[in-house]
Each structure stands twice: as C-alpha cells, then as structure tokens.
Design a protein around this motif. Structure first.
Motif, PDB file in Angstrom:
ATOM      1  N   TYR A   1       0.843  -1.207   0.000  1.00 47.32           N
ATOM      2  CA  TYR A   1       0.000   0.000   0.000  1.00 47.32           C
ATOM      3  C   TYR A   1       0.880   1.260   0.000  1.00 47.32           C
ATOM      4  O   TYR A   1       0.693   2.174  -0.797  1.00 47.32           O
ATOM      5  CB  TYR A   1      -0.908  -0.038   1.238  1.00 47.32           C
ATOM      6  N   THR A   2       1.876   1.255   0.911  1.00 49.63           N
ATOM      7  CA  THR A   2       2.753   2.421   1.040  1.00 49.63           C
ATOM      8  C   THR A   2       3.511   2.690  -0.267  1.00 49.63           C
ATOM      9  O   THR A   2       3.579   3.819  -0.735  1.00 49.63           O
ATOM     10  CB  THR A   2       3.771   2.177   2.186  1.00 49.63           C
ATOM     11  N   MET A   3       4.046   1.603  -0.834  1.00 52.71           N
ATOM     12  CA  MET A   3       4.820   1.755  -2.062  1.00 52.71           C
ATOM     13  C   MET A   3       3.952   2.323  -3.191  1.00 52.71           C
ATOM     14  O   MET A   3       4.369   3.219  -3.924  1.00 52.71           O
ATOM     15  CB  MET A   3       5.385   0.393  -2.507  1.00 52.71           C
ATOM     16  N   ILE A   4       2.731   1.787  -3.280  1.00 55.51           N
ATOM     17  CA  ILE A   4       1.839   2.222  -4.361  1.00 55.51           C
ATOM     18  C   ILE A   4       1.461   3.693  -4.177  1.00 55.51           C
ATOM     19  O   ILE A   4       1.505   4.484  -5.118  1.00 55.51           O
ATOM     20  CB  ILE A   4       0.570   1.325  -4.406  1.00 55.51           C
ATOM     21  N   VAL A   5       1.137   4.069  -2.929  1.00 53.99           N
ATOM     22  CA  VAL A   5       0.723   5.456  -2.673  1.00 53.99           C
ATOM     23  C   VAL A   5       1.894   6.415  -2.900  1.00 53.99           C
ATOM     24  O   VAL A   5       1.753   7.444  -3.558  1.00 53.99           O
ATOM     25  CB  VAL A   5       0.145   5.596  -1.241  1.00 53.99           C
ATOM     26  N   ILE A   6       3.069   6.032  -2.388  1.00 49.15           N
ATOM     27  CA  ILE A   6       4.237   6.907  -2.568  1.00 49.15           C
ATOM     28  C   ILE A   6       4.562   7.053  -4.060  1.00 49.15           C
ATOM     29  O   ILE A   6       4.874   8.136  -4.541  1.00 49.15           O
ATOM     30  CB  ILE A   6       5.457   6.371  -1.786  1.00 49.15           C
ATOM     31  N   ASN A   7       4.447   5.947  -4.777  1.00 52.35           N
ATOM     32  CA  ASN A   7       4.699   5.992  -6.216  1.00 52.35           C
ATOM     33  C   ASN A   7       3.756   6.962  -6.912  1.00 52.35           C
ATOM     34  O   ASN A   7       4.131   7.656  -7.842  1.00 52.35           O
ATOM     35  CB  ASN A   7       4.514   4.596  -6.823  1.00 52.35           C
ATOM     36  N   SER A   8       2.506   6.966  -6.409  1.00 53.69           N
ATOM     37  CA  SER A   8       1.532   7.852  -7.047  1.00 53.69           C
ATOM     38  C   SER A   8       1.872   9.317  -6.786  1.00 53.69           C
ATOM     39  O   SER A   8       1.500  10.196  -7.548  1.00 53.69           O
ATOM     40  CB  SER A   8       0.118   7.536  -6.554  1.00 53.69           C
ATOM     41  N   PHE A   9       2.603   9.592  -5.688  1.00 51.89           N
ATOM     42  CA  PHE A   9       3.053  10.969  -5.445  1.00 51.89           C
ATOM     43  C   PHE A   9       4.207  11.325  -6.390  1.00 51.89           C
ATOM     44  O   PHE A   9       4.581  12.476  -6.499  1.00 51.89           O
ATOM     45  CB  PHE A   9       3.566  11.139  -3.995  1.00 51.89           C
ATOM     46  N   GLY A  10       4.777  10.292  -6.986  1.00 48.56           N
ATOM     47  CA  GLY A  10       5.830  10.545  -7.962  1.00 48.56           C
ATOM     48  C   GLY A  10       7.224  10.587  -7.399  1.00 48.56           C
ATOM     49  O   GLY A  10       8.188  10.746  -8.113  1.00 48.56           O
ATOM     50  N   SER A  11       7.373  10.411  -6.090  1.00 49.27           N
ATOM     51  CA  SER A  11       8.689  10.618  -5.503  1.00 49.27           C
ATOM     52  C   SER A  11       9.693   9.541  -5.873  1.00 49.27           C
ATOM     53  O   SER A  11      10.853   9.839  -6.119  1.00 49.27           O
ATOM     54  CB  SER A  11       8.566  10.709  -3.989  1.00 49.27           C
ATOM     55  N   ILE A  12       9.227   8.273  -5.917  1.00 52.18           N
ATOM     56  CA  ILE A  12      10.196   7.214  -6.204  1.00 52.18           C
ATOM     57  C   ILE A  12      10.594   7.227  -7.678  1.00 52.18           C
ATOM     58  O   ILE A  12      11.763   7.176  -8.022  1.00 52.18           O
ATOM     59  CB  ILE A  12       9.621   5.843  -5.803  1.00 52.18           C
ATOM     60  N   LYS A  13       9.555   7.358  -8.513  1.00 51.43           N
ATOM     61  CA  LYS A  13       9.845   7.396  -9.952  1.00 51.43           C
ATOM     62  C   LYS A  13      10.766   8.577 -10.258  1.00 51.43           C
ATOM     63  O   LYS A  13      11.771   8.428 -10.935  1.00 51.43           O
ATOM     64  CB  LYS A  13       8.542   7.566 -10.731  1.00 51.43           C
ATOM     65  N   SER A  14      10.389   9.745  -9.706  1.00 54.08           N
ATOM     66  CA  SER A  14      11.176  10.922 -10.039  1.00 54.08           C
ATOM     67  C   SER A  14      12.550  10.872  -9.381  1.00 54.08           C
ATOM     68  O   SER A  14      13.491  11.472  -9.861  1.00 54.08           O
ATOM     69  CB  SER A  14      10.442  12.195  -9.635  1.00 54.08           C
ATOM     70  N   PHE A  15      12.677  10.100  -8.285  1.00 52.83           N
ATOM     71  CA  PHE A  15      13.972   9.995  -7.631  1.00 52.83           C
ATOM     72  C   PHE A  15      14.988   9.346  -8.557  1.00 52.83           C
ATOM     73  O   PHE A  15      16.105   9.820  -8.709  1.00 52.83           O
ATOM     74  CB  PHE A  15      13.866   9.195  -6.346  1.00 52.83           C
ATOM     75  N   SER A  16      14.530   8.251  -9.199  1.00 51.07           N
ATOM     76  CA  SER A  16      15.484   7.525 -10.035  1.00 51.07           C
ATOM     77  C   SER A  16      15.852   8.324 -11.286  1.00 51.07           C
ATOM     78  O   SER A  16      16.921   8.156 -11.838  1.00 51.07           O
ATOM     79  CB  SER A  16      14.901   6.158 -10.398  1.00 51.07           C
ATOM     80  N   SER A  17      14.917   9.191 -11.706  1.00 57.92           N
ATOM     81  CA  SER A  17      15.209   9.900 -12.957  1.00 57.92           C
ATOM     82  C   SER A  17      15.383  11.401 -12.724  1.00 57.92           C
ATOM     83  O   SER A  17      15.357  12.174 -13.648  1.00 57.92           O
ATOM     84  CB  SER A  17      14.052   9.656 -13.932  1.00 57.92           C
ATOM     85  N   MET A  18      15.490  11.791 -11.458  1.00 59.79           N
ATOM     86  CA  MET A  18      15.500  13.243 -11.228  1.00 59.79           C
ATOM     87  C   MET A  18      16.800  13.878 -11.721  1.00 59.79           C
ATOM     88  O   MET A  18      17.860  13.241 -11.730  1.00 59.79           O
ATOM     89  CB  MET A  18      15.276  13.544  -9.749  1.00 59.79           C
TER      90      MET A  18
END
Lengths: 252, 451
Positions: free
Chosen positions: B276-293
């Motif tokens: 749940y946490t991973m999915i919600v955080i992903n939806s905030f964009g932080s993890i995706k944008s972290f790897s490509s920021m």
C-alpha cells in the motif's frame, strides 16, 4: 491402605464472601462405586466437585482423594482424577481425534500408553469417521461424548462428572449414562457425579447424597434410602428429604 | 516441557484454523494494495485534472478605475488562450459567471501597482475565488493559484514593457539560482533529496513504522485475550486446570501460540501495508522521479556526496539498530500476548474481553501514534526514558530512531526493564490462574460490564 476410600470429605466449608455455599458437609466415596450428589440448583454440588477436582480451595475442612489432600497435594491428585465440568464445550477448530490425542500426550509420557489411551477414547466416543471432523461440526451430544471419552480414556482412579447429561435430549442423555456405567465398571473407575435429574441418579448410582443449601441432608444406598423413607423412587425421596410434598408444596 | 507441546499444538491449531482470526489477516494483505491502487489512481487523476488542465476562461470583477487596472484588463482581453468575462461586483460574478475562477481587482489596485513599480514596498493585492460544487480532494483549490498566475504573468509582461526589460532578466531577477536541498542523516551517513516533492517519502517511513508496530501489537493483544476468554466461555479452562500439568504451561501455551499465529498474521498485514505504502508513494511521484530526477550527480560526487539514497531505503535499519528493534519487538509482542492472556482469563466471555480491549487499546495506540508524529530526541530526557520503559511504545521509539540511526544509551536498560515487566506479568498471570480468584474477578467484571 487396602481399605483406603476414594474420597473423604470432612466438615467441608466453602464461603464466597459472606455467602456460605457449603456448611460443613462430610461424606465418603468408596472405591469403585458410582456416587451421586443430588440437589436443587444452588445446593453446593458444583462447589463440592470443584473442590474435589482441586479447582477451588476449601474455606475449612479437609478433602482427600485416595488419601491425597486436595490442597497440599493438588499436583498428585490431578494425576489420578479427571474432571468433566457442567456444560463443557469444545475447541471448535480442532478435531475430536486431535483433542483426544492431546489429552493422551498430556497424561502419558510413554508412546504405547498414549496410543492405548487414544484407542480407548475413540472407542468410548464412538463417533466413527466424525472423530476426524472439527468439533464445531459436532452436535451437543457428540461434544459431550468426546468430553466423557476424554475423562475416562486416561483411566483415572476417580472421575468427577458435573451434570454429565445437562442440556442433552433424552436419547443423548441415555447414551452418556450408558457410557459412564459401562466404562466405569470395565475400567474400575470410581465416579462421583452431580445431578438434579433424579432418574439419572437412580439409574446410575450405587450411593447418593442429597445436598440442599450447602447442607448434607441424607446419604446412603439408593435401595436403603427408598425403603427407609417409604417412597417408590428417588424423585419422591428427594422431595421428601428437601422438604416438599408430592404436589411440590413446601413442608419445611 | 514435553507436556507443553501438545497444549501448544492444540492452541496453534485452534487459532490458525479459526476463520475469524485468519480471514482478516489474509484480507488485509490483499485489500491494502488494492486500497493503495485506488488511492494512487484517484490521486493521479485529480492531479491531472487540477494541475495539468489549462484554464481557458476566467471572470474578472474590476472594482478599480485607474489606468493600470484598465491596462491590465485590456491585456487580459487580448489573450487568445483565455476567454474573459467581466463583472462589476463579486456577488453577480458568483451567481452568474460561467467560469469557476473569478479574479477580483480591488479598489486602489492601480495606485498600489504604480507605487510598487516606482518605489517598491508591498506588492498590490488581487483576490482569486475558485467556485466549487463538490470536491474529491482538497487539491481542487489549487485551481485558484493557477488562475492567479494568469494575472501575475500579465502584470509581469506589463512591467517588462514599461521598463523595457527582456524576459530573461525578469527570470534572473525572480529566480537567480537553482538550489538542490539535501538532508544529511548524521548517524547513517546518507544524503536525501529534501525538496518539497520528497517530503512525503521522508515523512511516511517515520510515521509508518510505529503504525505497523501498533497494528501488530493490537492484533496479538486481541488474539490472546479472545483465545483465553473463549476458554472461559466454553468452560474448557476448568478442564485444563485439572490436567496434571503446571499452570504456567497453560499461560505459556497461550502466549506462544498467540505470538506465533499473531506474527504470521502480522507478516501478512505488513506485506499488505508495505505494498500500500509503495503504491501510494509511487503515485506521489517521488520514487519514480527519484530515479530519474535531474540531479547533477557528477557535481555531487565530485563534492563527495555519493551516498544519495531514496528516503524509503531508510526503512531498513543498520545491524545494531536492527537487533535492538527485533529484541524490542519480541519483548513487546510477548508482553502483549501475556497481557491478552491476563485480560482474557479475567473475562467470563469473549464479549467482555472485547469491551475490555476497547478500553485498553486506545491508550496504547495513542502512545504509538504520538511517537509516530514526534521527534523522540526533542522529548525531555526523563519522558523519553519513561516511554522507553513501556513495551510497544519502546518498540515504536526504537524503530523510529533506527530510521535515523540514533542510538540512545538508555535503550539496553529499557529492553531489560520491559523484559522484566513481561516476566513479572507472566508470573502474575500464572498465579492468577486459580478458579477461586478468577471466579471472583469474573463475577465482578460481568456485573460491571452488563450494567
């Protein structure tokens, strides 16, 4: 030691706060007999059995089971008794077989003894293949058979049965009475049971004691008491002893 | 101890096969990721609808007749991508405007703008009202800011024309440098990105770990209390107490079975919560944008900033802290299992146990939540030491400290204390397994709860 009694109750008093449940009762149970405690609700039957079963401690007086004091030698007493509480339920999510198997392992360390006890339990319960079903699927009568089997399969020297047929229908109650009678004789188990069912007591017991309001009103062999009180059955005897006439009116 | 095994086997089977216990565990493992997907999807849809959809029409309520206000209105009317509706008062605009964004130019706006242009000081004010009929999330209010930016950009252009300044100068003046905020976690020797979009990712681990602890604790407490109360309710405890076994075995069997089954169930809970946490955080964009920021990694590495990590990685503690967390968790779970057995044995049926639990649970949960939202090191020392001596709350603190890698010297003392509390409670519970005492307490409790 040869003439040692199964149960010796002397001047037993039990108080719950200001309420006195047992007012100094004394009686003995002989080895090998089926002894019945008869009395109306609140007479003190369950309290007496719980004290004998080491669950409760007496306020005063002594109780010995095969010479062992139920207070100071409770651990030794527990090794030679088994107790069936009134309306005892079952663990819903384990099977009858698993339950009996657990009891066998608790009472016996030797694997052969465990297997023999389990075999006996299965025989007493007589549930066929249902023994492998979860106990939540059992009827009330089947649950009681498992409990009675559990109480007798460990071949206790004394089986303490509190209202063993309470809440059962006529057929189920008769089955339980037959089990108790047959296996206690076959296995040489002394039985002390409580009941307010006079017919049950008459059918099962060699001797009876009538309790009322914490007082032992009468004790003796069934036939002897019937002739002494000049009554036809235990029901009439019971009514007479506790002070009611046959119409149910108090003569106390 | 050989007599304990059959009892334990019975208790574990009875618990693990009880659908009322296992189904909620399995459901929570399955449902939490689904909730995460639902929340994440709706969040992203809202973001798309609110922030990326351009504003194509606005209403203007101009209450100022100065030259600059007229210039502004004229500028806005000339914009090809925004349709303008004008009104003379706000109530008329609120009632009749076809647009949801209403910009109010207050009286004196032009004089204030002129003063700001010439002498500086406070900028002039405009008011933007966003009409809403319903709200899925509070994000809809952000449309007001987008509408405001239309006027702000128009005013920027007017100012540039007046002073004959090129747009890039304005850009330099308003945004002279690009900052890369970083957080350095001293005890873990790691850097985290600290710009606003990563705040969620930093905050969630700090809150979520104590919440997980609370979930596990509550589950085990409830399970052991229910299991023991059921023994009373169906009168199997009476039978157990006449078995030729030490009474402490009955307590140990309940504790270990609740511990084992509770741990299994809690693992499912944690897996569900983690997803749940991973999915919600992903939806905030932080993890995706972290790897490509767009971080100047070469520059950072040249500066010695190599261990820049994703904030979620902090949830895995260092070895010594992991040991402390594990020990504290085991002690807390055992303590709660014993507490549950104690409560259950005092209750003559499951309903009374549930009522009892509803009284016991909130202070524990509140305590753990408090830890979730507070910086433990900011607490007065005696308060921190006191809380570190309370099972469950100690686990919440230690696991929170583990995220930042802070070792408090009192932790071993706290572990010893909570261990001793658990043993004492277990000893007291075993002593209490006596029909005389239990019957008396159960009678009093039944009367109190059934009134």
């Amino acid at each position: 030691m040869m003439n040692q009694r199964a149960v010796e109750v002397k001047k037993l008093v039990k108080k719950y706060g200001s309420f006195v449940a047992l007012k100094g009762i004394s009686f003995d149970v002989e080895k090998g007999e089926i002894f019945g405690l008869l009395g109306p609700n609140g007479a003190g039957k369950t309290t007496t059995l719980r004290i004998i079963a080491t669950l409760l401690t007496p306020t005063s007086g002594t109780v010995k089971v095969f010479g062992l004091d139920v207070v100071s030698e409770a651990n030794k007493v527990r090794k030679i008794i088994s107790y069936l509480p009134e309306e005892a339920g079952a663990y819903k999510n384990i099977t009858g077989f698993e339950y009996l198997s657990m009891v066998a392992k608790i009472y016996f360390s030797n694997r052969k003894d465990q297997e023999e006890a389990l075999e006996l339990g299965i025989k007493i319960a007589n549930l066929g293949d249902k023994i492998h079903d979860k106990m939540k699927t059992y009827s009330k009568g089947m649950q009681r058979r498992i409990q009675v089997a559990r109480a007798l399969m460990v071949r206790p020297r004394l089986a303490i049965l509190d209202e063993p047929t309470s809440g059962l229908d006529v057929v189920q109650a008769m089955e339980i009475r037959n089990i108790v009678k047959r296996f206690s004789r076959e296995l040489g188990i002394t039985v002390i049971l409580s009941s307010h069912n006079t017919r049950e007591v008459e059918e099962l017991c060699d001797r009876i004691a009538i309790l009322d309001q914490g007082v032992l009103k009468e004790i003796g062999y069934v036939d002897e008491l019937l002739s002494r009180y000049e009554v036809k059955n235990v029901e009439e005897l019971f009514m007479k002893v506790i002070g009611f006439d046959q119409t149910g009116s108090s003569t106390r | 101890m050989t007599k304990l095994a059959p009892l334990l086997g019975k208790d574990i089977k009875d618990l693990i096969r009880d659908p009322r216990i296992m189904i909620p565990f399995v459901i929570s493992a399955l449902i939490m990721p689904i909730i995460g997907v639902v929340i994440g999807t709706s969040y992203q849809q809202t973001i798309t609808a609110v922030l990326t959809k351009p504003i194509t029409a606005v209403s203007i309520v101009c209450l100022d007749n100065t030259t600059y206000s007229k210039v502004l209105l004229k500028y806005l009317e000339s914009m090809s991508n925004v349709k303008l509706y004008t009104y003379h008062n706000l109530s008329d605009a609120l009632a009749n405007s076809p647009t949801n964004s209403i910009i109010v130019i207050p009286p004196g706006f032009g004089y204030e703008f002129e003063h700001y242009l010439e002498k500086g000081g406070n900028p002039p004010q405009i008011i933007v009202v966003q009409k809403v009929r319903s709200m899925g999330m509070g994000l809809k209010s952000l449309r007001a800011s987008i509408a405001a930016s239309i006027v702000i950009n128009a005013l920027k252009s007017i100012a540039m024309e007046i002073y004959n300044v090129s747009p890039h100068v304005i850009q330099v003046v308003t945004n002279p440098a690009y900052s890369i905020p970083l957080v350095f976690i001293v005890n873990r020797d790691v850097f985290l990105p600290a710009s606003p979009q990563y705040i969620n990712a930093i905050t969630i681990p700090l809150i979520i770990v104590p919440i997980i602890v609370a979930i596990i604790g509550g589950t085990i407490l409830q399970m052991s209390a229910t299991s023991m109360a059921l023994e009373n309710e169906v009168r199997t405890l009476e039978t157990l107490l006449t078995f030729p076994i030490p009474r402490v075995y009955i307590v140990l069997s309940k504790i270990f079975s609740s511990f084992g089954v509770g741990l299994l169930g809690s693992t499912l809970n944690i897996v569900g919560f983690w997803l749940y946490t991973m999915i919600v955080i992903n939806s905030f964009g932080s993890i995706k944008s972290f790897s490509s920021m767009a971080l100047p990694r070469q520059l950072l590495e040249a500066l010695g900033i190599k261990n820049l990590v994703n904030p979620i990685a902090l949830m895995v503690p260092g070895p010594s802290m992991a040991v402390a967390v594990a020990l504290s968790a085991i002690i807390s779970i055992l303590f709660l299992a014993v507490l549950g057995v104690l409560i259950g044995s005092l209750c003559s049926d499951v309903r009374i146990a549930s009522t009892f639990m509803s009284v016991i649970m909130p202070p524990l949960i509140i305590g753990v939540y408090f830890i979730g939202f507070v910086d433990p090191l900011q607490l007065p020392t005696n308060v921190l030491y006191g809380l570190l001596s309370v099972p469950l709350i100690q686990t919440a603190i230690v696991s929170k400290l583990a995220i930042t890698g802070v070792w408090v010297e009192y932790i071993p003392v706290g572990l010893l204390l909570t261990g001793a509390e658990t043993l004492l409670l277990g000893f007291a519970t075993a002593k209490l397994l006596n029909m005389d005492k239990l019957a008396c307490i159960q009678y009093r409790l039944s009367r109190r709860f059934r009134r």
